[in-house]
Design a protein around this motif. Structure first.
Motif, PDB file in Angstrom:
ATOM      1  N   GLY A  90     -15.763 -12.321  -0.905  1.00 47.57           N
ATOM      2  CA  GLY A  90     -16.775 -12.384  -1.947  1.00 47.57           C
ATOM      3  C   GLY A  90     -16.244 -12.159  -3.347  1.00 47.57           C
ATOM      4  N   SER A  91     -14.960 -11.827  -3.491  1.00 47.71           N
ATOM      5  CA  SER A  91     -14.388 -11.619  -4.820  1.00 47.71           C
ATOM      6  C   SER A  91     -14.350 -12.937  -5.587  1.00 47.71           C
ATOM      7  CB  SER A  91     -12.958 -11.075  -4.716  1.00 47.71           C
ATOM      8  OG  SER A  91     -12.950  -9.756  -4.239  1.00 47.71           O
ATOM      9  N   ASP A  92     -14.546 -12.844  -6.893  1.00 44.12           N
ATOM     10  CA  ASP A  92     -14.394 -14.021  -7.740  1.00 44.12           C
ATOM     11  C   ASP A  92     -12.931 -14.455  -7.761  1.00 44.12           C
ATOM     12  OD1 ASP A  92     -17.080 -13.976  -8.430  1.00 44.12           O
ATOM     13  OD2 ASP A  92     -16.736 -12.675 -10.172  1.00 44.12           O
ATOM     14  N   VAL A  93     -12.714 -15.746  -7.946  1.00 39.81           N
ATOM     15  CA  VAL A  93     -11.361 -16.272  -8.089  1.00 39.81           C
ATOM     16  C   VAL A  93     -11.174 -16.640  -9.560  1.00 39.81           C
ATOM     17  CG1 VAL A  93      -9.726 -18.067  -7.417  1.00 39.81           C
ATOM     18  CG2 VAL A  93     -11.319 -17.129  -5.727  1.00 39.81           C
ATOM     19  N   ASP A  94     -10.254 -15.956 -10.222  1.00 37.96           N
ATOM     20  CA  ASP A  94      -9.998 -16.178 -11.643  1.00 37.96           C
ATOM     21  C   ASP A  94      -8.824 -17.128 -11.823  1.00 37.96           C
ATOM     22  OD1 ASP A  94     -11.961 -14.253 -12.541  1.00 37.96           O
ATOM     23  OD2 ASP A  94     -10.577 -12.704 -11.834  1.00 37.96           O
ATOM     24  N   ARG A  95      -8.985 -18.042 -12.763  1.00 38.89           N
ATOM     25  CA  ARG A  95      -7.912 -18.993 -13.065  1.00 38.89           C
ATOM     26  C   ARG A  95      -7.564 -18.896 -14.548  1.00 38.89           C
ATOM     27  NH1 ARG A  95     -10.746 -21.252  -8.819  1.00 38.89           N
ATOM     28  NH2 ARG A  95      -9.421 -22.227  -7.224  1.00 38.89           N
ATOM     29  N   LEU A  96      -6.272 -19.048 -14.828  1.00 38.32           N
ATOM     30  CA  LEU A  96      -5.778 -19.003 -16.198  1.00 38.32           C
ATOM     31  C   LEU A  96      -4.799 -20.152 -16.390  1.00 38.32           C
ATOM     32  CD1 LEU A  96      -5.433 -17.450 -18.946  1.00 38.32           C
ATOM     33  CD2 LEU A  96      -3.570 -16.201 -17.823  1.00 38.32           C
ATOM     34  N   GLY A  97      -4.823 -20.745 -17.570  1.00 37.27           N
ATOM     35  CA  GLY A  97      -3.889 -21.828 -17.833  1.00 37.27           C
ATOM     36  C   GLY A  97      -3.718 -22.068 -19.314  1.00 37.27           C
ATOM     37  N   LEU A  98      -2.884 -23.041 -19.621  1.00 41.40           N
ATOM     38  CA  LEU A  98      -2.704 -23.429 -21.019  1.00 41.40           C
ATOM     39  C   LEU A  98      -2.647 -24.943 -21.110  1.00 41.40           C
ATOM     40  CD1 LEU A  98       0.565 -24.191 -21.964  1.00 41.40           C
ATOM     41  CD2 LEU A  98       0.786 -21.921 -21.006  1.00 41.40           C
ATOM     42  N   PHE A  99      -3.091 -25.450 -22.247  1.00 39.46           N
ATOM     43  CA  PHE A  99      -3.148 -26.894 -22.457  1.00 39.46           C
ATOM     44  C   PHE A  99      -2.589 -27.207 -23.837  1.00 39.46           C
ATOM     45  CE2 PHE A  99      -6.902 -25.246 -24.461  1.00 39.46           C
ATOM     46  CZ  PHE A  99      -7.151 -26.079 -25.553  1.00 39.46           C
ATOM     47  N   ALA A 100      -2.292 -28.471 -24.061  1.00 39.34           N
ATOM     48  CA  ALA A 100      -1.797 -28.912 -25.361  1.00 39.34           C
ATOM     49  C   ALA A 100      -2.843 -29.789 -26.023  1.00 39.34           C
ATOM     50  CB  ALA A 100      -0.498 -29.692 -25.196  1.00 39.34           C
ATOM     51  N   ALA A 101      -3.290 -29.403 -27.195  1.00 37.10           N
ATOM     52  CA  ALA A 101      -4.160 -30.266 -27.983  1.00 37.10           C
ATOM     53  C   ALA A 101      -3.349 -31.457 -28.477  1.00 37.10           C
ATOM     54  CB  ALA A 101      -4.730 -29.497 -29.171  1.00 37.10           C
ATOM     55  N   PRO A 102      -3.946 -32.629 -28.566  1.00 34.58           N
ATOM     56  CA  PRO A 102      -3.222 -33.755 -29.166  1.00 34.58           C
ATOM     57  C   PRO A 102      -2.725 -33.362 -30.548  1.00 34.58           C
ATOM     58  CG  PRO A 102      -5.252 -34.508 -28.128  1.00 34.58           C
ATOM     59  CD  PRO A 102      -5.298 -33.006 -28.113  1.00 34.58           C
ATOM     60  N   THR A 103      -1.460 -33.579 -30.803  1.00 37.70           N
ATOM     61  CA  THR A 103      -0.847 -33.090 -32.040  1.00 37.70           C
ATOM     62  C   THR A 103      -1.562 -33.595 -33.284  1.00 37.70           C
ATOM     63  OG1 THR A 103       1.271 -32.986 -30.884  1.00 37.70           O
ATOM     64  CG2 THR A 103       1.344 -32.950 -33.294  1.00 37.70           C
ATOM     65  N   GLU A 104      -2.008 -34.841 -33.261  1.00 35.94           N
ATOM     66  CA  GLU A 104      -2.703 -35.415 -34.422  1.00 35.94           C
ATOM     67  C   GLU A 104      -3.947 -34.618 -34.790  1.00 35.94           C
ATOM     68  OE1 GLU A 104      -3.371 -38.161 -37.549  1.00 35.94           O
ATOM     69  OE2 GLU A 104      -1.609 -37.795 -36.286  1.00 35.94           O
ATOM     70  N   GLU A 105      -4.629 -34.041 -33.776  1.00 36.72           N
ATOM     71  CA  GLU A 105      -5.865 -33.316 -34.034  1.00 36.72           C
ATOM     72  C   GLU A 105      -5.628 -31.975 -34.733  1.00 36.72           C
ATOM     73  OE1 GLU A 105      -8.224 -32.909 -30.558  1.00 36.72           O
ATOM     74  OE2 GLU A 105      -8.257 -35.075 -30.116  1.00 36.72           O
ATOM     75  N   LEU A 106      -4.416 -31.490 -34.739  1.00 38.25           N
ATOM     76  CA  LEU A 106      -4.117 -30.191 -35.349  1.00 38.25           C
ATOM     77  C   LEU A 106      -4.055 -30.249 -36.871  1.00 38.25           C
ATOM     78  CD1 LEU A 106      -1.298 -29.077 -32.894  1.00 38.25           C
ATOM     79  CD2 LEU A 106      -3.666 -28.291 -32.898  1.00 38.25           C
ATOM     80  N   HIS A 107      -4.094 -31.452 -37.436  1.00 38.25           N
ATOM     81  CA  HIS A 107      -3.884 -31.602 -38.869  1.00 38.25           C
ATOM     82  C   HIS A 107      -5.167 -31.857 -39.654  1.00 38.25           C
ATOM     83  CE1 HIS A 107       0.421 -31.604 -38.241  1.00 38.25           C
ATOM     84  NE2 HIS A 107       0.268 -32.505 -37.292  1.00 38.25           N
TER      85      HIS A 107
END
Length: 233
Positions: free
Chosen positions: A23-40
């Motif tokens: 019955g314990s929750d299952v926690d997930r963690l991760g990382l993603f990359a935003a499209p570089t163009e969107e960072l500007h």
């Protein structure tokens, strides 16, 4: 939640530590990359995506690096998981695992892990003498387990430069949690012992992290996900 460009993701939390029960929750963690163009642009993309059903947190690569360089215990465990707990693992994710020690420093590990453990201890004391509801006792026992885990794992990182996510004896952590649920002040000797251990034990870690390695990896990520938006030219 649909997030593209996930580089690394896995099961963390109680399942990874060995604390989980039916019955314990299952926690997930991760990382993603935003499209570089969107960072500007004027409005940068979201740096974190969090859902509760299922329980999943994804940090943008730049934010993950900043958190890891600060010694954040939660994000750090992502790059030290047993292989079987990874659900997404890309070449860039493997590169990040390969430079995981670059994010570590004696000072930041000590401050972060002991700092989080001290916060947990204060929460325990704020709940009084143990004469509270069954639900509160359950939460108190959980926080006590994590206080002990933070101390043990932080000290391992400090002393050896390595992190073992799954604890050796989950039953001992559960017993400690029940002891502290009955008397929150029972956690103080453990916290004091680790404060002394951190202070007296030479660290295998440098005093500052290797930010150049983190920077180089992040720039490889940005290059990989750069596609010019020709419609604005």
């Amino acid at each position: 939640m649909t997030v593209t460009n996930v580089l690394l993701s896995g099961v963390v939390g109680s399942t990874a530590y060995g604390f989980a029960h039916a019955g314990s929750d299952v926690d997930r963690l991760g990382l993603f990359a935003a499209p570089t163009e969107e960072l500007h642009g004027l409005r940068p993309p979201k740096e974190s995506h969090v859902t509760t059903d299922p329980d999943r947190t994804l940090h943008e690569a730049g934010k993950w690096c900043r958190l890891a360089l600060s010694g954040n215990p939660t994000v750090m465990e992502l790059v030290w998981l047993p292989d079987a707990l990874y659900e997404v693992r890309t070449p860039l994710g493997d590169e990040l695992i390969g430079i995981r020690t670059s994010f570590l420093s004696a000072r930041r590990v000590r401050d972060a892990y002991l700092g989080y453990a001290t916060q947990q201890f204060r929460r325990l004391l704020a709940r009084g003498d143990g004469s509270f509801s069954a639900d509160t006792r359950k939460r108190t026992a959980k926080h006590a387990r994590h206080l002990k885990r933070l101390c043990e794992q932080g000290y391992e990182l400090h002393r050896t430069g390595r992190l073992t996510v799954r604890v050796d004896d989950p039953a001992a952590y559960h017993a400690f949690g029940e002891q502290v649920a009955a008397d929150p002040e029972a956690a103080e000797p453990l916290l004091s012992r680790f404060e002394t251990a951190f202070a007296e034990t030479p660290s295998a870690l440098p005093e500052e992290p290797d930010e150049a390695a983190a920077e180089a990896w992040l720039r490889r990520v940005r290059r990989h996900f750069y596609t010019p938006d020709l419609s604005t030219v």
